[in-house]
Design a protein around this motif. Structure first.
Motif: not given
Ligand SMILES: [Cu+2]
Ligand SMILES: [Cu+2]
Lengths: 161, 140
Positions: A57, A75-76, A78-80, B59, B61, B98-102
């Motif tokens: 970004x 990250x779009x 999925x998650x971290x 981050x 979950x 779920x650990x999303x960042x957006x």
């Protein structure tokens, strides 16, 4: 003899150790892998979510920067999750500096060219020597192995003054 | 009378402290939560993509109890919830467990306030709390 199980167990231990401290356990992973390269194809890759996308970004491609460089990971889809945590559709970020994509069936190397963010970090600030540098992000699973299919960003080039 | 009141205050403090010790996780010193996008004052047409920025922590979950991590919560048109309880889950408090960042959300046209709040493995805000500034956006 089930080498795959042995190696998977070694990897889990190594990943746990990495989560707890920092750099060297990757070496342990490599050792575990080297000890039986025949079973490398059996390394546990995780599937990525369809349409998952990784992007740098900031900075932007072509940016000229003075001083420390803050790199923000996007990250779009999925998650971290921190390294060592095995949850579906998650992974942790790796920043590839002045290097290409590593071997997809092995844990991502841990050295000056491949930085792991196993604490679940989504940005970093680092010093880079003056000159041109390429940056790329690559998601890795709980064992630091890229997903299948891999989730990687475009390569960007920046110049540090 | 005063003594009774004093005891009541002290014991309620004790209860509050011990429940905090049970549920809240310490945040990292200097941790900072912010909106990468949108920016305060922006006017947006169509769905709003909100990108969460976190400095100094990581981050994880929901359900994963790891030091210096948490998951994002987006507060929409509401203030901070009680800090010693799990963040509510409703239209004004969205969890990204779920650990999303957006995220990309639809908002009715008009003005809206947004704020980010980090929560621990059981959705309880950290101590000290890690929250972003409140931003205001306009949806056309
Ligand atoms: Cu890693
Ligand atoms: Cu939550």
């Amino acid at each position: 003899m089930n080498y795959r199980v042995t190696i998977a167990a070694a990897l889990v231990v190594a990943a746990g150790a990495l989560a707890a401290c920092s750099n060297n356990p990757i070496e342990a992973v490599k050792e575990a892998v080297k000890s039986d390269s025949a079973s490398v194809p059996g390394l546990p890759r995780s599937s990525s979510a369809e349409g998952a996308r990784l992007a740098i970004l900031s900075p932007g491609d072509g940016d000229v920067i003075s001083g420390p460089v803050t790199i923000v990971f996007g990250l779009e889809g999925m998650g971290v999750a921190p390294a060592g945590i095995d949850i579906e559709n998650t992974g942790h970020h790796h920043l590839i500096i002045n290097a290409g994509m590593p071997e997809m069936s092995l844990p991502i190397p841990a050295d000056d060219n491949y930085k792991h963010f196993g604490g679940g970090q989504t940005e970093t600030t680092m010093e880079l020597p003056a000159g041109e540098h390429t940056l790329q992000l690559l998601l890795g699973n709980y064992l630091h192995v890229p997903h299948d299919p891999p989730v990687a960003s475009e390569v960007i080039t920046i110049t540090v003054k | 009378m005063i003594k009774t009141l004093f005891i009541a205050v002290i014991s309620s403090l004790f209860v509050a402290t011990s429940s905090m010790a049970l549920d809240r996780s310490p945040s990292a010193e200097g941790a900072e939560l912010y909106f990468i996008s949108p920016k305060s004052g922006e006017t947006i047409s169509g769905p709003v993509t909100v990108i969460f920025g976190l400095k100094g922590m990581g981050v994880a979950p929901a359900g994963t109890d790891k030091e210096n991590t948490g998951h994002h919560h987006l507060l929409i048109n509401t203030g901070l919830p009680a800090l010693d309880l799990p963040v509510p889950a409703d239209d004004q408090h969205k969890h990204f467990g779920k650990g999303q960042t957006q995220t990309t959300i639809e908002l009715p046209s008009g003005k809206h306030t947004l704020q980010l709040l980090l929560g621990n493995h059981i959705h309880v805000p950290h101590n000290p709390v890690v929250a972003s500034d409140v931003i205001e956006i306009t949806v056309k």
